[in-house]
Design a protein around this motif. Structure first.
Motif, PDB file in Angstrom:
ATOM      1  N   TYR A 159       0.861  -1.185   0.000  1.00 25.27           N
ATOM      2  CA  TYR A 159       0.000   0.000   0.000  1.00 25.27           C
ATOM      3  C   TYR A 159       0.893   1.230   0.000  1.00 25.27           C
ATOM      4  CZ  TYR A 159      -4.365  -2.483   0.797  1.00 25.27           C
ATOM      5  OH  TYR A 159      -5.465  -3.273   0.646  1.00 25.27           O
ATOM      6  N   HIS A 208      -6.844   5.510   4.422  1.00 24.03           N
ATOM      7  CA  HIS A 208      -7.553   4.439   5.127  1.00 24.03           C
ATOM      8  C   HIS A 208      -7.788   4.812   6.581  1.00 24.03           C
ATOM      9  CE1 HIS A 208      -7.716   0.756   7.625  1.00 24.03           C
ATOM     10  NE2 HIS A 208      -8.510   0.314   6.666  1.00 24.03           N
ATOM     11  N   ARG A 234      -8.358   5.918  -5.300  1.00 26.13           N
ATOM     12  CA  ARG A 234      -8.335   4.462  -5.453  1.00 26.13           C
ATOM     13  C   ARG A 234      -8.622   4.039  -6.899  1.00 26.13           C
ATOM     14  NH1 ARG A 234      -9.095  -0.269  -6.332  1.00 26.13           N
ATOM     15  NH2 ARG A 234      -9.633  -1.939  -4.880  1.00 26.13           N
ATOM     16  N   TYR A 258     -16.487   0.151   0.782  1.00 30.23           N
ATOM     17  CA  TYR A 258     -16.413   1.366  -0.046  1.00 30.23           C
ATOM     18  C   TYR A 258     -17.810   1.915  -0.310  1.00 30.23           C
ATOM     19  CZ  TYR A 258     -11.402   1.300  -1.112  1.00 30.23           C
ATOM     20  OH  TYR A 258     -10.037   1.372  -1.021  1.00 30.23           O
ATOM     21  N   LEU A 270      -3.852  -9.447  -2.452  1.00 33.03           N
ATOM     22  CA  LEU A 270      -3.800 -10.040  -1.111  1.00 33.03           C
ATOM     23  C   LEU A 270      -2.561 -10.902  -1.020  1.00 33.03           C
ATOM     24  CD1 LEU A 270      -7.547 -11.063  -0.827  1.00 33.03           C
ATOM     25  CD2 LEU A 270      -6.420  -9.116   0.258  1.00 33.03           C
ATOM     26  N   HIS A 285     -14.294  -5.531   1.241  1.00 36.83           N
ATOM     27  CA  HIS A 285     -13.684  -4.244   0.869  1.00 36.83           C
ATOM     28  C   HIS A 285     -14.608  -3.442  -0.035  1.00 36.83           C
ATOM     29  CE1 HIS A 285      -9.302  -5.743   1.763  1.00 36.83           C
ATOM     30  NE2 HIS A 285     -10.032  -5.550   2.843  1.00 36.83           N
ATOM     31  N   PRO A 337      -4.802  -1.479  -5.594  1.00 36.34           N
ATOM     32  CA  PRO A 337      -4.172  -1.912  -4.336  1.00 36.34           C
ATOM     33  C   PRO A 337      -3.302  -3.134  -4.610  1.00 36.34           C
ATOM     34  CG  PRO A 337      -6.423  -2.705  -4.439  1.00 36.34           C
ATOM     35  CD  PRO A 337      -6.206  -1.874  -5.685  1.00 36.34           C
ATOM     36  N   THR A 385      -0.327  -8.885   6.627  1.00 37.80           N
ATOM     37  CA  THR A 385      -1.556  -8.213   6.211  1.00 37.80           C
ATOM     38  C   THR A 385      -1.811  -6.924   6.998  1.00 37.80           C
ATOM     39  OG1 THR A 385      -2.545 -10.301   5.532  1.00 37.80           O
ATOM     40  CG2 THR A 385      -4.044  -8.484   5.941  1.00 37.80           C
ATOM     41  N   ARG A 398       1.019  -4.185   6.656  1.00 35.24           N
ATOM     42  CA  ARG A 398       1.161  -3.368   5.446  1.00 35.24           C
ATOM     43  C   ARG A 398       0.140  -2.230   5.396  1.00 35.24           C
ATOM     44  NH1 ARG A 398      -0.550  -6.757   0.056  1.00 35.24           N
ATOM     45  NH2 ARG A 398      -2.784  -6.900   0.490  1.00 35.24           N
ATOM     46  N   HIS A 404     -14.046  -7.225   9.330  1.00 34.34           N
ATOM     47  CA  HIS A 404     -12.851  -6.742   8.635  1.00 34.34           C
ATOM     48  C   HIS A 404     -11.670  -6.574   9.608  1.00 34.34           C
ATOM     49  CE1 HIS A 404     -10.596  -4.040   5.929  1.00 34.34           C
ATOM     50  NE2 HIS A 404     -10.596  -3.107   6.860  1.00 34.34           N
ATOM     51  N   ARG A 454     -10.702   9.521  -1.224  1.00 32.89           N
ATOM     52  CA  ARG A 454     -10.131   8.178  -1.196  1.00 32.89           C
ATOM     53  C   ARG A 454     -10.578   7.364  -2.405  1.00 32.89           C
ATOM     54  NH1 ARG A 454     -10.835   3.625   3.561  1.00 32.89           N
ATOM     55  NH2 ARG A 454      -9.546   2.043   2.539  1.00 32.89           N
TER      56      ARG A 454
HETATM   57  C1  HEM Z   1     -14.457   2.378   9.564  1.00 34.60           C
HETATM   58  C2  HEM Z   1     -13.512   1.544   9.550  1.00 34.60           C
HETATM   59  C3  HEM Z   1     -12.837   0.917   8.350  1.00 34.60           C
HETATM   60  C4  HEM Z   1     -13.145   0.948   7.022  1.00 34.60           C
HETATM   61  C5  HEM Z   1     -14.331   1.642   6.361  1.00 34.60           C
HETATM   62  C6  HEM Z   1     -12.133   0.177   6.320  1.00 34.60           C
HETATM   63  C7  HEM Z   1     -12.100  -0.052   4.947  1.00 34.60           C
HETATM   64  C8  HEM Z   1     -11.119  -0.715   4.291  1.00 34.60           C
HETATM   65  C9  HEM Z   1     -11.070  -0.966   2.869  1.00 34.60           C
HETATM   66  C10 HEM Z   1     -12.137  -0.551   1.869  1.00 34.60           C
HETATM   67  C11 HEM Z   1      -9.917  -1.615   2.573  1.00 34.60           C
HETATM   68  C12 HEM Z   1      -9.456  -2.090   1.226  1.00 34.60           C
HETATM   69  C13 HEM Z   1      -8.478  -1.138   0.665  1.00 34.60           C
HETATM   70  C14 HEM Z   1      -8.161  -1.487  -0.777  1.00 34.60           C
HETATM   71  O1  HEM Z   1      -7.548  -2.518  -0.993  1.00 34.60           O
HETATM   72  O2  HEM Z   1      -8.592  -0.707  -1.639  1.00 34.60           O
HETATM   73  C15 HEM Z   1      -9.214  -1.817   3.823  1.00 34.60           C
HETATM   74  C16 HEM Z   1      -8.012  -2.438   3.958  1.00 34.60           C
HETATM   75  C17 HEM Z   1      -7.478  -2.803   5.186  1.00 34.60           C
HETATM   76  N1  HEM Z   1      -7.986  -2.486   6.431  1.00 34.60           N
HETATM   77 FE1  HEM Z   1      -9.592  -1.395   6.836  1.00 34.60          FE
HETATM   78  N2  HEM Z   1     -11.248  -0.287   7.240  1.00 34.60           N
HETATM   79  C18 HEM Z   1     -11.645   0.136   8.493  1.00 34.60           C
HETATM   80  C19 HEM Z   1     -11.051  -0.148   9.686  1.00 34.60           C
HETATM   81  C20 HEM Z   1      -9.994  -0.992   9.859  1.00 34.60           C
HETATM   82  C21 HEM Z   1      -9.466  -1.442  11.116  1.00 34.60           C
HETATM   83  C22 HEM Z   1     -10.024  -1.047  12.475  1.00 34.60           C
HETATM   84  C23 HEM Z   1      -8.415  -2.278  10.828  1.00 34.60           C
HETATM   85  C24 HEM Z   1      -7.489  -3.029  11.734  1.00 34.60           C
HETATM   86  C25 HEM Z   1      -7.722  -3.480  12.889  1.00 34.60           C
HETATM   87  C26 HEM Z   1      -8.286  -2.318   9.408  1.00 34.60           C
HETATM   88  C27 HEM Z   1      -7.326  -3.009   8.721  1.00 34.60           C
HETATM   89  C28 HEM Z   1      -7.168  -3.069   7.376  1.00 34.60           C
HETATM   90  C29 HEM Z   1      -6.102  -3.763   6.696  1.00 34.60           C
HETATM   91  C30 HEM Z   1      -4.986  -4.550   7.386  1.00 34.60           C
HETATM   92  C31 HEM Z   1      -6.288  -3.610   5.343  1.00 34.60           C
HETATM   93  C32 HEM Z   1      -5.408  -4.168   4.233  1.00 34.60           C
HETATM   94  C33 HEM Z   1      -5.905  -5.487   3.815  1.00 34.60           C
HETATM   95  C34 HEM Z   1      -5.017  -6.045   2.738  1.00 34.60           C
HETATM   96  O3  HEM Z   1      -3.818  -6.159   2.972  1.00 34.60           O
HETATM   97  O4  HEM Z   1      -5.540  -6.307   1.659  1.00 34.60           O
HETATM   98  N3  HEM Z   1      -9.254  -1.540   8.833  1.00 34.60           N
HETATM   99  N4  HEM Z   1      -9.975  -1.258   4.850  1.00 34.60           N
END
Ligand code: HEM
Ligand code: HEM
Lengths: 188, 184
Positions: free
Chosen positions: B7, B15, B66, B94, B74, B90, B71, B170, B173, B155, B62
């Protein structure tokens, strides 16, 4: 072309004959009393569904005009039922003790261009203040339509006591907007 | 487009900014709407709307960003169903992070309470005043919100599970300061 000419010739007559009349019959279903307050900088509209208005007005003799508007405060619609209940309560209108608000004017003056000012007294919650209500009047299908506003500083009347006195949340200025349609009565 | 392997800084910042505003707006929404009418309640409603509109703006940035930036794929080694689930969640997130604030804005417009962003910038009403529609949109806003909450929990749980059990990169990153020390 002929018709247009005729219409042009007739129109001052028509307007003249109507505006010579005094208008004094308020048409309830074509009239409204609304208000606009500012909450957190956002203008919010509400209305009073019940009011009684006696108005007599002759655009040729505005100084003879008079108005009395009595608003039934229990008929408030402030947007939702919580707000309505709150508005009727002690801190706001305290309608149990003061069920109506009243505006009385015996002095109207023309400020030109179909615009007027009605000076009068506003009484709310037992407190009376002098106010000037600007309005305009125009003829519409044989009726006189009046649109204007009574500016109010709510704290002068103790509307919104206690925690609500903070004008940063609900502004001091409130506009009471009126729209009246008056039917004419023949001149005697 | 080359396939990226990590990322970008922008993706990470966006994010977490979006996550932060949503995670502030949510409990505020739940708390404020239970309160009896008071000046405090009116203030909190305004703060909620300001936060929500800020979230909407960040989400728009965003999403715009995007669309032009793929991105990274995985991490390898995941079962197929997990890949499908991750992508589905994901994409749904969005959609929801756009629909949630929009439904709030629509609700406010319909109920006749316009939004003045931070008390300074008046926003246009999206629809005319319509009390019944406004009440319906209240339910829509709440339902979308609780759907989003459920997905965010899954998630986040998945991300944490990857960190603690699969011990892969995961979470790291997306949250670079927690560097996964293990093999991958
Ligand atoms: C309102 C809260 C959240 C929303 C709306 C959200 C939304 C998203 C979205 C849409 C992606 C995909 C990004 C892409 O590949 O385009 C993503 C990735 C990710 N999010 Fe969140 N997220 C939220 C909270 C969190 C929290 C609290 C954590 C961790 C505890 C987290 C951890 C991650 C991680 C690790 C990824 C990367 C996944 C990968 O490597 O493919 N997110 N998030
Ligand atoms: C990402 C942004 C947002 C989140 C996470 C969010 C979250 C919530 C939540 C959880 C509730 C409580 C729902 C319930 O329990 O019934 C709520 C209520 C509310 N939200 Fe939002 N919201 C957001 C954006 C907005 C926006 C942009 C507006 C308006 C411009 C808005 C206006 C409202 C209003 C007026 C209520 C109270 C409804 C009622 O009185 O029942 N929200 N919000």
């Amino acid at each position: 072309m002929k018709r247009l000419l005729l219409a042009l010739l007739m129109s001052p007559l028509a307007v003249g004959s109507v505006s010579a009349a005094e208008f004094n019959a308020v048409l309830g279903d074509k009239s409204a009393v609304n208000f606009v307050s500012k909450q957190m900088g956002v203008p919010v509209e509400g209305k009073f569904k019940k009011f009684a208005a006696q108005i007599s007005f002759d655009t040729n003799k505005p100084e003879k005009g008079r108005a009395q508007i009595e608003i039934e405060l229990a008929s408030i619609d402030a947007g939702n039922s919580d707000a309505n209940d709150e508005a009727k309560g002690k801190a706001w209108f305290n309608i149990r003790e003061f069920p109506t608000a009243k505006f009385v004017s015996g002095g109207i003056k023309s400020v030109g261009n179909g615009r007027y000012e009605a000076a009068g007294q506003m009484t709310i919650k037992g407190k009376t203040r002098d106010v000037v209500a600007p309005f305009n009047a125009r003829l519409d299908g044989g009726n006189l339509v009046i649109d204007g506003a009574i500016p109010i500083l709510r704290l002068q009347y103790g509307i919104g006591d206690g925690a609500w006195a903070d004008t940063g949340t609900v502004a001091d200025e409130v506009q009471v907007r009126f729209h009246f349609t008056l039917a004419a009565t023949a001149k005697k | 487009m080359n396939t990226p392997t990590a990322y970008t800084r922008s993706a990470i910042v966006l994010h977490w900014l979006v996550a932060l505003t949503i995670l502030c707006a949510f409990p505020l929404g739940v708390y404020m709407h239970e309160l009896p009418l008071s000046p405090n309640k009116l203030q909190l409603y305004s703060y909620h709307k300001w936060l929500g509109i800020s979230a909407l703006l960040l989400v728009a940035i965003r999403l715009g960003w995007r669309l032009g930036h793929r991105p990274p794929p995985l991490l390898p080694g995941m079962p197929r169903w997990q890949e499908i689930a991750a992508h589905a969640i994901h994409h749904s997130l969005y959609l929801l992070m756009l629909a949630v604030p929009l439904s709030g804005w629509l609700m406010s417009s319909a109920l006749g309470f316009s939004v003045v962003w931070f008390g300074v910038i008046p926003l246009p009403d999206l629809i005319g005043k319509d009390k019944q529609l406004g009440e319906l949109l209240k339910d829509v806003h709440a339902t979308l919100n609780f759907t989003m909450l459920a997905l965010v929990l899954v998630h986040a749980a998945a991300a944490i599970k990857h960190h603690l059990f699969e011990r892969d990169g995961t979470l790291a990153r997306m949250l670079p300061f927690i560097k996964q020390e293990s093999k991958t």
